[in-house]
Scaffold this motif. Structure first.
Motif, PDB file in Angstrom:
ATOM      1  N   ARG A   1     -10.434 -11.309   6.730  1.00 48.07           N
ATOM      2  CA  ARG A   1      -9.057 -10.690   7.454  1.00 48.07           C
ATOM      3  C   ARG A   1      -8.378 -11.159   6.632  1.00 48.07           C
TER       4      ARG A   1
ATOM      5  N   GLU B   1      -1.418  -5.540  14.737  1.00 49.15           N
ATOM      6  CA  GLU B   1      -2.081  -6.454  13.757  1.00 49.15           C
ATOM      7  C   GLU B   1      -2.047  -8.342  13.600  1.00 49.15           C
TER       8      GLU B   1
ATOM      9  N   GLN C   1       0.291  -7.875   3.585  1.00 42.72           N
ATOM     10  CA  GLN C   1       1.528  -8.500   3.815  1.00 42.72           C
ATOM     11  C   GLN C   1       2.195  -7.837   2.028  1.00 42.72           C
TER      12      GLN C   1
ATOM     13  N   LEU D   1       3.228 -15.457  14.092  1.00 40.42           N
ATOM     14  CA  LEU D   1       3.255 -14.060  13.773  1.00 40.42           C
ATOM     15  C   LEU D   1       3.482 -13.304  12.231  1.00 40.42           C
ATOM     16  N   TRP D   2       2.369 -13.175  11.888  1.00 40.12           N
ATOM     17  CA  TRP D   2       2.624 -11.947  10.488  1.00 40.12           C
ATOM     18  C   TRP D   2       4.269 -11.325   9.842  1.00 40.12           C
ATOM     19  N   TRP D   3       4.714 -12.385   9.699  1.00 39.06           N
ATOM     20  CA  TRP D   3       6.125 -11.660   8.920  1.00 39.06           C
ATOM     21  C   TRP D   3       6.221 -10.201   8.625  1.00 39.06           C
ATOM     22  N   ASP D   4       5.436  -9.717   7.812  1.00 41.82           N
ATOM     23  CA  ASP D   4       6.001  -8.681   7.318  1.00 41.82           C
ATOM     24  C   ASP D   4       5.205  -7.969   8.129  1.00 41.82           C
ATOM     25  N   LEU D   5       4.013  -7.172   8.916  1.00 39.62           N
ATOM     26  CA  LEU D   5       3.152  -6.691   9.886  1.00 39.62           C
ATOM     27  C   LEU D   5       3.624  -6.867  10.920  1.00 39.62           C
ATOM     28  N   PRO D   6       2.837  -5.282  11.237  1.00 35.59           N
ATOM     29  CA  PRO D   6       2.914  -5.249  13.035  1.00 35.59           C
ATOM     30  C   PRO D   6       2.683  -5.632  13.410  1.00 35.59           C
TER      31      PRO D   6
ATOM     32  N   ILE E   1     -14.964  -9.381  12.844  1.00 35.14           N
ATOM     33  CA  ILE E   1     -14.868  -9.231  11.179  1.00 35.14           C
ATOM     34  C   ILE E   1     -14.533 -11.019  10.297  1.00 35.14           C
TER      35      ILE E   1
ATOM     36  N   GLU F   1      -4.940  -8.132  15.835  1.00 36.05           N
ATOM     37  CA  GLU F   1      -6.333  -8.381  15.031  1.00 36.05           C
ATOM     38  C   GLU F   1      -6.192  -9.506  14.081  1.00 36.05           C
ATOM     39  N   ILE F   2      -5.286 -10.334  13.493  1.00 34.19           N
ATOM     40  CA  ILE F   2      -6.220 -10.931  12.445  1.00 34.19           C
ATOM     41  C   ILE F   2      -6.194 -12.472  13.619  1.00 34.19           C
ATOM     42  N   LEU F   3      -5.463 -12.423  14.650  1.00 31.14           N
ATOM     43  CA  LEU F   3      -5.861 -13.690  15.627  1.00 31.14           C
ATOM     44  C   LEU F   3      -7.272 -13.618  15.733  1.00 31.14           C
TER      45      LEU F   3
ATOM     46  N   ALA G   1      -9.503 -12.188  14.598  1.00 30.63           N
ATOM     47  CA  ALA G   1     -10.606 -12.410  13.576  1.00 30.63           C
ATOM     48  C   ALA G   1     -10.446 -13.882  13.616  1.00 30.63           C
TER      49      ALA G   1
END
Lengths: 321, 267
Positions: free
Chosen positions: B9, A109, B17, A101-106, B4, A112-114, A116
């Motif tokens: 993305r 999100e 970040q 997971l992206w540590w700093d992001l909710p 996207i 959402e990134i995954l 994409a």
């Protein structure tokens, strides 16, 4: 249908350099030794063994992040090294000790990134995210940055992240490590459901017998890189000598309850008001042991302990040597 | 609605970040300004000692160089450090290889996203404060700004494509800190962070121009401030593209070789 995992003579050696005066000598350590396994679609396989038995090394070769020394491996019908990216679309991996997971992001999100990254169409991404949020109960912390989650919350989010693209094969490396009883329970229930709904194939390594009992139809035990047991759960229990333990709470101090057939007195507490009796479930039953105890003392309460995974593995290792 | 593109993305993910570290960005800005005024004191004295110009720099253009270079410090990687180095050391890079992505491209794009965010709290305020306090001379036509912006993003990308090489060396070296420090020392000097490279003696200038470092910072500033214009600025941009292609290619080859070598650490 073709198998999901197929290995033939899979072997991985690591060279180790000696220490001190032996610095120039090298020795080869076989982490995985001539491993040939087949996993069919829809199987749920527990992969267990002591630390250093070769579990993680095997998994790394199955997903193409470690090159085998010799032997062949096909995962989801693909060559994991040459077709890494195609394979990544069909496999989901959960590492109990690493985050995707992206540590700093909710949390939302990261999903959402995954989505994409896996090029999921928006409609499918939304439906799948909703399904996972609902089943893993992620709703209350979707807007929270990952670094603020508790371990139990984070592991549920990790599992959702690994399964977002609905992989055909899910590999879980120590998924319940450090989780409390309730979190473990939720995670197991989710995996059972996921398998029932989507026919997902599961391969998991664990030190928790509960994971194996609840989730797996088949257990592979490895020792020194070799499979030493391959069978169902009952077979595992038989191979391990099926040692279960009856714990009885008696109404008062009682002498040690020795001499019950096929039963070993393992210990007494509080002057014998609580006693532990190991019994062989192949030769006797919990009811027979209880009856024998009741003849000699009044039983107030009882519980039965299953062997833990370290015990089982130790017994299997012991039986072979 | 279509999906996207993954790398776009990831660029956005890097940008978002970085926005989580506002206090660190403020601290960085304070440091940039402090060293900016130090450079003003030293380099303005050099220009004055040279009778008002040194190698084509007057007070106004020297000021533009100083404040833009300070403003870019948060965006151009001159430290040699990126997360990937730690991820290789701890084995977390396994997660990166388990995604249907090109690991090199995904890494660089995410880092560039972070760098672009840093322009907001560190880049723009540095330039604005410098312009307001000591003044600076900037071009009056749009051309230098347009090519300058593209050149700047290219410079940022070159820096991360090069630092990627430092990090990926971790497949062969257990500890890449030595390499990282070497990068830090060379890059700041040759990128023109301390003094513009045209103030170097000829032999040192030749050495600098044989490295990718001027393409990261010096050339974008030369284009943006209008010090180099017309065909000459197009030439500098082409040199940048050449270095970008070279760094990406070497990174690609090392990534392929590294995958063969990859022994992900830990269980």
């Amino acid at each position: 249908m073709d198998s999901v995992v197929e290995t033939h003579g899979l072997t991985r050696e690591f060279t180790r350099r000696g220490k001190g005066a032996k610095l120039l000598t090298r020795s080869a350590l076989r982490a995985v030794d001539d491993l040939s396994i087949t996993i069919a679609p829809g199987d749920s396989v527990g992969y267990i063994g002591a630390n250093g038995a070769g579990k993680s090394t095997t998994i790394k070769m199955l997903v193409g992040i470690l090159v085998p020394t010799s032997g062949t491996v096909r995962t989801c019908g693909l060559d994991p090294l040459k077709q890494r990216r195609e394979l990544a679309a069909r496999v989901g991996v959960v590492f109990g000790q690493r985050s995707q997971l992206w540590w700093d992001l909710p949390v939302r999100e990261s999903f959402e990134i995954l989505s994409a990254i896996h090029r999921l169409p928006p409609s499918r991404s939304r439906a799948r995210t909703d399904e996972l949020v609902d089943r893993l109960e992620l709703g209350e912390f979707l807007a929270t940055p990952v670094r603020q989650l508790s371990l139990g919350q984070r592991m549920r989010a990790e599992v959702a992240a690994a399964l977002l693209h609905q992989p055909q094969l899910v590999i879980l490396d120590e998924p319940t490590i450090g989780l409390d009883v309730l979190s473990k329970q939720r995670l197991r229930e989710f995996l059972i459901q996921e398998r029932a709904t989507h026919g997902t194939t599961l391969l998991l390594t664990t030190h928790d017998m509960g994971d194996i009992e609840r989730l797996c139809d088949r257990v592979l035990v490895v020792d020194h890189g070799r499979v030493v047991h391959d069978g169902d759960l009952d077979g595992l229990a038989r191979a391990a000598g099926a040692g279960r333990t009856l714990v009885v709470d008696l109404t008062g101090p009682t002498a040690d309850l020795g001499g019950i057939p096929h039963t070993a007195h393992l210990g007494s507490e509080v002057d014998g008001a609580r006693q532990r009796l190991g019994f062989d479930s192949e030769r006797t039953t919990a009811a027979a042991v209880l009856a024998a105890v009741s003849e000699r003392a009044e039983v107030r309460d009882l519980s039965i302990e299953e062997p833990d995974i370290e015990d089982v593995v130790r017994r299997i290792y012991h039986a072979r040597r | 609605m279509v999906a996207i593109h993954p790398y776009i993305r990831l660029l956005k993910a890097g940008f978002r970040q970085q926005s989580a570290y506002r206090l660190a960005a403020f601290g960085g800005l304070v440091a940039n300004l402090t060293f900016g005024f130090l450079k003003v004191a030293m380099l303005f004295a050099t220009v004055r000692a040279g009778g008002g110009t040194v190698q084509g720099y007057d007070i106004g253009s020297m000021s533009a160089y100083i404040w833009i270079s300070q403003g870019l410090l948060g965006s151009i990687n001159l430290s040699g450090r990126i997360d990937l180095a730690d991820r290789i050391r701890t084995g977390d890079v396994a997660v990166d290889f388990l995604r249907p992505l090109d690991v090199q491209l995904a890494t660089i794009v995410t880092e560039v996203g972070r760098a672009l965010f840093a322009l907001i709290p560190r880049g723009l305020p540095s330039v604005a404060i410098g312009a307001l306090t000591v003044g600076m001379t900037m071009p009056t036509t749009p051309g230098p700004y347009l090519l300058g912006a593209v050149s700047l993003v290219t410079g940022i990308t070159i820096s991360f494509a090069t630092v990627y090489l430092v990090a990926i060396a971790g497949f062969w070296l257990i500890e890449t800190r030595g390499l990282q420090i070497l990068y830090m020392v060379l890059s700041g000097f040759f990128a023109g962070l301390f003094v513009p490279i045209s103030l170097f003696p000829t032999w040192l200038l030749i050495v600098a121009e044989a490295t990718p470092f001027p393409s990261m910072m010096m050339y974008p500033i030369d284009i943006l401030t209008g010090r180099v214009t017309g065909w000459a600025s197009a030439g500098l941009f082409l040199v940048q593209l050449g270095w970008l292609a070279a760094m990406l290619l070497v990174g690609r080859l090392l990534t392929l070789a590294g995958r063969r070598k990859l022994e992900v650490q830990g269980g």
